[in-house]
Design an enzyme around this catalytic site. Sequence first.
Site, PDB file in Angstrom:
ATOM      1  N   HIS A 261       0.830  -1.078  -0.103  1.00 32.81           N
ATOM      2  CA  HIS A 261      -0.199  -0.008   0.050  1.00 32.81           C
ATOM      3  C   HIS A 261       0.864   1.156   0.035  1.00 32.81           C
ATOM      4  CE1 HIS A 261      -4.031   1.792   1.470  1.00 32.81           C
ATOM      5  NE2 HIS A 261      -3.342   2.682   0.940  1.00 32.81           N
TER       6      HIS A 261
ATOM      7  N   HIS B 211      -5.851  -1.035   5.761  1.00 35.98           N
ATOM      8  CA  HIS B 211      -5.509  -0.238   7.081  1.00 35.98           C
ATOM      9  C   HIS B 211      -6.673  -0.322   7.898  1.00 35.98           C
ATOM     10  CE1 HIS B 211      -7.788   2.579   4.354  1.00 35.98           C
ATOM     11  NE2 HIS B 211      -6.768   2.797   3.832  1.00 35.98           N
TER      12      HIS B 211
ATOM     13  N   ARG C  66       2.288   8.610  -6.296  1.00 36.16           N
ATOM     14  CA  ARG C  66       1.725  10.013  -6.968  1.00 36.16           C
ATOM     15  C   ARG C  66       2.067  10.125  -8.330  1.00 36.16           C
ATOM     16  NH1 ARG C  66      -1.506  10.026  -2.989  1.00 36.16           N
ATOM     17  NH2 ARG C  66      -0.802  10.968  -1.014  1.00 36.16           N
TER      18      ARG C  66
ATOM     19  N   ASP D  10       0.825   2.594   3.575  1.00 35.70           N
ATOM     20  CA  ASP D  10      -0.182   3.801   3.127  1.00 35.70           C
ATOM     21  C   ASP D  10       0.717   5.145   2.995  1.00 35.70           C
ATOM     22  OD1 ASP D  10      -2.185   5.159   2.340  1.00 35.70           O
ATOM     23  OD2 ASP D  10      -3.530   5.164   4.213  1.00 35.70           O
TER      24      ASP D  10
ATOM     25  N   PHE E  93      -5.220  14.643   3.643  1.00 26.82           N
ATOM     26  CA  PHE E  93      -5.068  13.483   4.612  1.00 26.82           C
ATOM     27  C   PHE E  93      -3.723  12.626   4.139  1.00 26.82           C
ATOM     28  CE2 PHE E  93      -9.764  13.970   4.719  1.00 26.82           C
ATOM     29  CZ  PHE E  93     -10.009  13.630   6.288  1.00 26.82           C
TER      30      PHE E  93
ATOM     31  N   ASP F  31      -8.718   2.967  -3.452  1.00 20.60           N
ATOM     32  CA  ASP F  31      -8.264   3.584  -2.232  1.00 20.60           C
ATOM     33  C   ASP F  31      -8.023   4.957  -2.057  1.00 20.60           C
ATOM     34  OD1 ASP F  31      -6.796   3.127   0.524  1.00 20.60           O
ATOM     35  OD2 ASP F  31      -5.457   4.398  -0.569  1.00 20.60           O
TER      36      ASP F  31
ATOM     37  N   ASN G 177      -4.655   5.859  -7.482  1.00 19.14           N
ATOM     38  CA  ASN G 177      -5.481   7.418  -7.262  1.00 19.14           C
ATOM     39  C   ASN G 177      -4.348   8.302  -7.916  1.00 19.14           C
ATOM     40  OD1 ASN G 177      -3.767   7.068  -4.818  1.00 19.14           O
ATOM     41  ND2 ASN G 177      -5.030   8.317  -3.650  1.00 19.14           N
TER      42      ASN G 177
ATOM     43  N   HIS H 262       2.484  14.403   0.757  1.00 20.84           N
ATOM     44  CA  HIS H 262       2.136  15.573   0.304  1.00 20.84           C
ATOM     45  C   HIS H 262       2.952  16.618   0.581  1.00 20.84           C
ATOM     46  CE1 HIS H 262      -2.063  14.067   0.335  1.00 20.84           C
ATOM     47  NE2 HIS H 262      -1.844  13.261   1.306  1.00 20.84           N
TER      48      HIS H 262
END
Lengths: 180, 319, 445
Positions: free
Chosen positions: C58, C232, C62, C305, C323, C152, C92, C309
């Site tokens: 996981h 998760h 990006r 996970d 998040f 996810d 994603n 960012h």
Amino acid sequence: MTARAIMQATDMHRALTRIAHEILESNRGAQSLVLLGIPTRGVTLAHRLAVILESIVPGVSVPVGSLDVTMYRDDLYQHPTRASAPTEVPVSIDDMTVVLVDDVLYSGRTVRAALDALTDLGRPQAVRLAVLADRGHRELPIRADFVGKNLPSAHGERINVLLTEHDGVDGVEIEEVVSA
Amino acid sequence: MKHLLSTRDLSREDAIQLLDIAEDMAAVNEREVKKLPALRGKTIVNLFFEDSTRTRISFEAAEKRLSADVINFAAKGSSVSKGESLKDTTQTLAAMGIDAVVIRHGASGAPQVLAHSGWIDAPVINAGDGTHEHPTQALLDAFTMRRRLHGAGSRGKGLDGVSVTIVGDILHSRVARSNIWLLQTLGAHVQLVSSPTLLPSAVDTWPVTVSYDLDEALASTAPDVVMMLRIQQERMKDAFFPNEREYSNLWGLTAERFLSLPEKTMVMHPGPMNRGLEISSLAADSPQSTVLDQVANGVSVRMAALYMVLTGEREVSHD
Amino acid sequence: MTNPTLLVQGATLADGTQADILVKGTQVIEVGMGLSAAGAQKIDAQGLIALPGLVDLHTHLREPGFEQSETVLTGTQAAALGGFTSVFAMANTQPIADTAGVVEQVLRLGDEAGYATVRPIGAVTKGLEGTQLAELGAMAHSRAQVRVFSDDGKCVSDPLIMRRALEYVKTFGGVIAQHAQEPRLTIDAQMNEGEVSARLGLAGWPAVAEESIIARDVLLAEHVGSRLHICHLSTAGSVDVIRWAKKRGINVTAEVTPHHLLLTDERAESFDARFKVNPPLRRSEDVHALREALADGTIDIVATDHAPHPVETKECEWGAAAFGMVGLESALAVVQTTMVETGMMNWADVARVLSEAPARIGGLTSHGHKIAAGIQAELVLVDPTAQRTFGVEDLASLSHNSPYLGIDLMGQVVATIHQGYLTADNRTVIDAEIVAARAVEVLRG
């Protein structure tokens, strides 16, 4: 750190009585007179002065109040935040003779603040200053009209005015403050 | 006191000192010259990311009465509404030499972020953040209670043993949160009355008692204070309650409920009120209502708060 | 020119025995005491533990689309520094990995960088919108050979779509990895719903929003006879549901993140958005239930996970912040600190939850094997005695949104070996040009 007694209770009473007589003399009587003490000990001294004045001039009533100068000080950023105290002015001070009362006169900055505070409350006919002890070291062109005792002192010394109402005993002492 | 962010981290000693100073400020607000020179030369910005004319003018009056220079910064129509970040806005203010920031923000915790970010080295006063806290509102409420209960003898006192019932949308209320913590610190007993949907799920961890039944709660405690909270009508859409009529019937201070209260009970509301919804006009306009006292006291309490965070020795940072 | 032969000397294996490990080409060719090889680069592993290279099921890399947060290159560098030799890259991105083209692009970028085996995860639904299945078969049959599918960041909340996806991936032995979050129960949710959220006035993310989806999905998986993976896990209630499902024989696996093993919702009190993550940090009761479930095998794996960012999305008010937190560089140290130091797990268990089991769930046959002659050389050397206050200098990710900055952690990765060559050594990432050249050598054979 030892404290040396400078005035006893009887000395203090004698000094206040003399100040009361001087006030009456300069004011030519007790008319149009208002005493404003600067918290906290100045207020107590103002009340004592009023009692003496009223005993000297029977039948007269001298109004007494308190004038907090905290918000007018010029050292609000040099000390931890100061708590304020109530300002209580029992009568209009317009055209009155205001006698400011404090325990010790030192730099003169508190009195400067008090004069500003008074201006925001009205326009007295005259403002006088009475202090129990004057220790010198003025930083502003201010002098007292009525002085209980002149106490030449060094910067490193502290003058403690003790009053029964706050300290359980009357007296003035001088203390050597040893700075680290 | 470096900042005023929350009532939760306010000690009893500091809270009472602030209320006592507010008493002296209230005396100034009653005299002819309503001005003190204490904050002369200080520039304070009212940084409002959320509209609130009432709170903003209350702070502005407080700032001006302490002789501070005031800059009002409303985020609407400014660069903030064009996406400028809290950080950029704050750093801009810091570069202008602002001495204190009063911040109102829609996001919970924004004042904390500002105070601890290092973007600006100035005291921060929280004027309401999201659904988190509104400390000056709680302080003015406590001040109002203390004055009504103790009058001239208020100085130095807390609210020990006073019973306060807070009614309405607790879940979304920053006023309720700030009041709960402050009232507890000052020794009052707090009772919350609301619909279960408008209470946080963890309300059992709060220092309060909880009831869903307003009539029963008022009858059993005969509180010294009933504080009604504003209910946002849009809550209906999210199924918090069915409609206004049902809300008013169950949790409004109707005329009938108001008349059942003892005469000593003061009725508080942080404003603006929804008359006929959470409070009846009979209650709002009665002598028991403190609504206008709260507005007047707001200025005195905010003067005290500004004085406390802005004066005193500034901490020198050692890098 | 072939890659240098490596001789790892005196390492302690997961079972506690000491051995030298000889790596030649892409293989481990010998494991035993007193090995020697002429011209081999020697790696002193005295006092270090050797584990199979870690596998993260996981990771958010990006790229494509959010290269200001992370790229495949920087993300796999972070992986190498954290001891990972394979990462599964979440879907994603922008464009979303819902077609063969995107997953093949990510695969290619990973191969070129050479730091780790990058296995793309495909989206379950087109555009992660939850309404129409993505081209699952095309992704499975692409060069990327996608076997794990996940939306996810979003939950496949429509029960009918979830059922169809579970059934459909049986065609090629795939698995659906569910982000369990009932969307209507978590509108505007900012943090765990509980005592702290009530106090801070932040909208709550209730445990039931996770638990109800997991309960529904294990029943769906049972009904259609499919394999299900839960991303998760964050609550004690979720652990109970998974435990019940496994006892019942349902084919479900579950993961926990390092941060849910260590941190609680009280961190939100600072309003420091580095602690804002989805699912949110929970209560200490949940942390303890998750640790126990990991130790007893109810939870199969630890997955990071890793969610990079840029600074501006974290240096702001909590409600406006993104998040997620980075986690590749710190994962092993957090697992050692929370599970090994507490005596709940040994190093063989660590190898299981961070390498063997995730490789099996992801269908990654080249990784996750006990260290022995004949396996592909995917190795990590760990210094279990290293004690450090975790800092920005411990990160290789392009983003620095780590919740551990300033926190004391036990254990540190010293070296990582992927396909027979070093990707990290002396607690530092090896230069990108060197690693890329080594990867080219491997491709040439």
